[in-house]
Design a protein around this motif. Structure first.
Motif, PDB file in Angstrom:
ATOM      1  N   ILE A  25     -23.505  32.603   7.576  1.00 44.88           N
ATOM      2  CA  ILE A  25     -24.553  32.378   6.584  1.00 44.88           C
ATOM      3  C   ILE A  25     -23.948  31.846   5.292  1.00 44.88           C
ATOM      4  CG2 ILE A  25     -26.190  33.563   5.055  1.00 44.88           C
ATOM      5  CD1 ILE A  25     -26.908  35.354   7.457  1.00 44.88           C
ATOM      6  N   LEU A  26     -22.831  32.438   4.868  1.00 41.07           N
ATOM      7  CA  LEU A  26     -22.218  32.059   3.596  1.00 41.07           C
ATOM      8  C   LEU A  26     -21.564  30.685   3.632  1.00 41.07           C
ATOM      9  CD1 LEU A  26     -20.628  35.494   2.656  1.00 41.07           C
ATOM     10  CD2 LEU A  26     -22.473  34.340   1.427  1.00 41.07           C
ATOM     11  N   THR A  27     -21.286  30.172   4.807  1.00 40.32           N
ATOM     12  CA  THR A  27     -20.664  28.847   4.911  1.00 40.32           C
ATOM     13  C   THR A  27     -21.607  27.822   5.531  1.00 40.32           C
ATOM     14  OG1 THR A  27     -19.626  29.541   7.004  1.00 40.32           O
ATOM     15  CG2 THR A  27     -18.302  29.724   4.999  1.00 40.32           C
ATOM     16  N   ALA A  28     -22.886  28.145   5.595  1.00 41.07           N
ATOM     17  CA  ALA A  28     -23.860  27.244   6.213  1.00 41.07           C
ATOM     18  C   ALA A  28     -24.088  25.981   5.382  1.00 41.07           C
ATOM     19  CB  ALA A  28     -25.188  27.971   6.425  1.00 41.07           C
ATOM     20  N   GLU A  29     -23.885  26.061   4.082  1.00 42.18           N
ATOM     21  CA  GLU A  29     -24.164  24.923   3.207  1.00 42.18           C
ATOM     22  C   GLU A  29     -23.397  25.103   1.896  1.00 42.18           C
ATOM     23  OE1 GLU A  29     -25.259  22.109   2.627  1.00 42.18           O
ATOM     24  OE2 GLU A  29     -25.969  22.059   0.569  1.00 42.18           O
ATOM     25  N   HIS A  30     -22.909  23.991   1.347  1.00 39.82           N
ATOM     26  CA  HIS A  30     -22.187  24.088   0.075  1.00 39.82           C
ATOM     27  C   HIS A  30     -22.150  22.740  -0.636  1.00 39.82           C
ATOM     28  CE1 HIS A  30     -18.890  25.576  -2.658  1.00 39.82           C
ATOM     29  NE2 HIS A  30     -19.746  26.574  -2.658  1.00 39.82           N
ATOM     30  N   GLY A  31     -23.306  22.166  -0.858  1.00 41.93           N
ATOM     31  CA  GLY A  31     -23.388  20.979  -1.688  1.00 41.93           C
ATOM     32  C   GLY A  31     -22.813  19.724  -1.049  1.00 41.93           C
ATOM     33  N   MET A  32     -22.464  18.765  -1.912  1.00 42.47           N
ATOM     34  CA  MET A  32     -22.040  17.451  -1.461  1.00 42.47           C
ATOM     35  C   MET A  32     -20.525  17.409  -1.261  1.00 42.47           C
ATOM     36  SD  MET A  32     -23.444  14.614  -0.542  1.00 42.47           S
ATOM     37  CE  MET A  32     -24.983  14.325  -1.412  1.00 42.47           C
ATOM     38  N   ASN A  33     -20.054  18.176  -0.281  1.00 40.35           N
ATOM     39  CA  ASN A  33     -18.640  18.145   0.072  1.00 40.35           C
ATOM     40  C   ASN A  33     -18.354  16.917   0.932  1.00 40.35           C
ATOM     41  OD1 ASN A  33     -19.145  19.122   3.004  1.00 40.35           O
ATOM     42  ND2 ASN A  33     -20.170  20.615   1.700  1.00 40.35           N
ATOM     43  N   ALA A  34     -17.091  16.724   1.294  1.00 40.54           N
ATOM     44  CA  ALA A  34     -16.692  15.491   1.984  1.00 40.54           C
ATOM     45  C   ALA A  34     -17.405  15.301   3.318  1.00 40.54           C
ATOM     46  CB  ALA A  34     -15.178  15.487   2.194  1.00 40.54           C
ATOM     47  N   SER A  35     -17.514  16.377   4.107  1.00 38.13           N
ATOM     48  CA  SER A  35     -18.142  16.236   5.425  1.00 38.13           C
ATOM     49  C   SER A  35     -19.647  16.007   5.301  1.00 38.13           C
ATOM     50  CB  SER A  35     -17.853  17.469   6.291  1.00 38.13           C
ATOM     51  OG  SER A  35     -18.261  18.661   5.649  1.00 38.13           O
ATOM     52  N   THR A  36     -20.289  16.711   4.399  1.00 39.29           N
ATOM     53  CA  THR A  36     -21.723  16.516   4.181  1.00 39.29           C
ATOM     54  C   THR A  36     -22.006  15.090   3.693  1.00 39.29           C
ATOM     55  OG1 THR A  36     -22.097  18.858   3.704  1.00 39.29           O
ATOM     56  CG2 THR A  36     -23.720  17.304   2.853  1.00 39.29           C
ATOM     57  N   PHE A  37     -21.193  14.617   2.765  1.00 42.19           N
ATOM     58  CA  PHE A  37     -21.355  13.257   2.264  1.00 42.19           C
ATOM     59  C   PHE A  37     -21.167  12.238   3.382  1.00 42.19           C
ATOM     60  CE2 PHE A  37     -19.493   9.509  -0.041  1.00 42.19           C
ATOM     61  CZ  PHE A  37     -20.675   9.102  -0.649  1.00 42.19           C
ATOM     62  N   SER A  38     -20.191  12.484   4.250  1.00 40.65           N
ATOM     63  CA  SER A  38     -19.952  11.577   5.379  1.00 40.65           C
ATOM     64  C   SER A  38     -21.181  11.480   6.268  1.00 40.65           C
ATOM     65  CB  SER A  38     -18.748  12.054   6.202  1.00 40.65           C
ATOM     66  OG  SER A  38     -17.569  12.053   5.429  1.00 40.65           O
TER      67      SER A  38
END
Length: 359
Positions: free
Chosen positions: A173-186
């Motif tokens: 749950i705590l690592t499900a989402e964390h803003g515009m990090n490198a992988s999310t941006f990709s």
């Protein structure tokens, strides 16, 4: 203006998460993570991200049925994994397997059922790949178990304790989402071309595979092992003299205590039987923070999420080679939610490059 790595550049608008690094706060949509952990299941948090609200009881049961239905892997994908397992890391296998899951024409905008399909299948891919790599008999999903409990069952071929399931669920749950990090941006960049969700997730996993993004928890265990042989003072001074990072401390965003680290620390303390090395881990955190404060005054290098994530998974019995793959199984929630959000209000990413001549 040139911003290397796009640092400080706002590239998208999102409703998914907000980070206040100065105060050490993390919000999922408009909810503090402190109010979510222990109150909602991983399935409910997933629905919350993808749909924008928490499910009622009927919607939750429908979601669970979908996830159960989608857990199993086809014989074709198992054969594909069998071919890859001797050649690639588990994270690389996940990346390839996600590409293999794309069995139809591109769809636009992205549909939520595709996100649920990926959410359901990734843990099975990880468990199947791991057990194949270790020459262990593979374990089929148990449809009577919840998402996280079933994941642990497929990994270990046995039911884990309530506390161990709760600990891993908290981590996921705590690592499900964390803003515009490198992988999310990709993932968002690929989706912005109107490509499909599988291509976006493949790109995200590829970014996470890099050691600057997804390898930190493993480095934490190496640091603690090194301290056991020497001392915190000796190890830190040597690392700083060599220009090395102290793994598990400091964060690019958080200038105060990482709220995720505090929640994982609390989970670590409830696991029974208590591993005999936990007290040393807690002592090492305190000493490391003190030495970093003395040697780097003003930096406020607190323990971050990786420090206690590594210890928590070790306490459950999860080997270090599964740290990044398990991170994929949690962050798939944020990735898919961002990809859906991108597809709903899309502009293709097309930054400029500053030409520096023929050097």
């Amino acid at each position: 203006m040139f911003n290397p790595g796009l640092k400080g550049v706002t590239a998208a608008e999102t409703c998914l998460s907000q980070i206040n690094g100065e105060k050490g706060e993390l919000y999922y949509r408009d909810q503090s993570v402190h109010d979510l952990v222990g109150r909602y299941s991983f399935e409910e948090i997933s629905y919350f991200f993808i749909k924008g609200r928490f499910p009622d009881s009927n919607e939750l049961q429908s979601l669970k049925k979908v996830l159960i239905k989608e857990r199993s892997l086809s014989s074709e994908i198992k054969k594909w994994i069998d071919h890859l397992v001797k050649k690639q890391s588990i994270t690389a296998i996940i990346r390839s397997a996600v590409s293999f899951l794309d069995d139809s024409e591109d769809r636009w905008p992205i549909q939520t059922h595709e996100a649920y399909r990926l959410l359901a299948k990734l843990p099975t891919i990880v468990a199947y790949s791991y057990r194949k790599k270790m020459n262990l008999e593979t374990v089929e999903p148990d449809h009577q178990l919840g998402h996280v409990e079933n994941f642990l069952y497929m990994l270990f071929a046995e039911r884990k304790t309530k506390e161990e399931v709760q600990a891993l669920e908290t981590y996921m749950i705590l690592t499900a989402e964390h803003g515009m990090n490198a992988s999310t941006f990709s993932g968002r960049v690929v989706t912005s071309t109107q490509s499909d969700i599988y291509s976006g997730i493949t790109a995200a996993i590829g970014a996470l595979k890099g050691p600057l993004h997804g390898g930190a928890p493993t480095g934490v265990l190496d640091y603690i092992d090194e301290v056991k042989q020497k001392s915190v003072e000796e190890v830190i001074k040597a690392k700083l003299a060599n220009g090395e990072k102290v793994m598990g401390f400091g964060h690019r965003v958080y200038k105060a205590t990482d709220p995720r680290a505090e929640a994982l620390k609390a989970m670590l303390l409830i696991i029974e039987p208590k591993p005999n090395w936990i007290d040393f881990t807690l002592k090492t955190e305190k000493e490391t923070f003190q030495w970093l404060s003395d040697l780097k005054p003003g930096r406020r290098l607190y323990a971050n999420v990786e420090y206690y994530a590594a210890s928590l998974m070790k306490a459950i019995g999860i080997p270090s080679e599964l740290f990044t793959p398990i991170f994929c199984c949690s962050r798939i929630v944020g990735w898919t939610a961002h990809i859906i959000e991108q597809s709903r209000n899309n502009t293709i990413f097309r930054p400029e490059a500053k030409y520096m001549g023929n050097k």
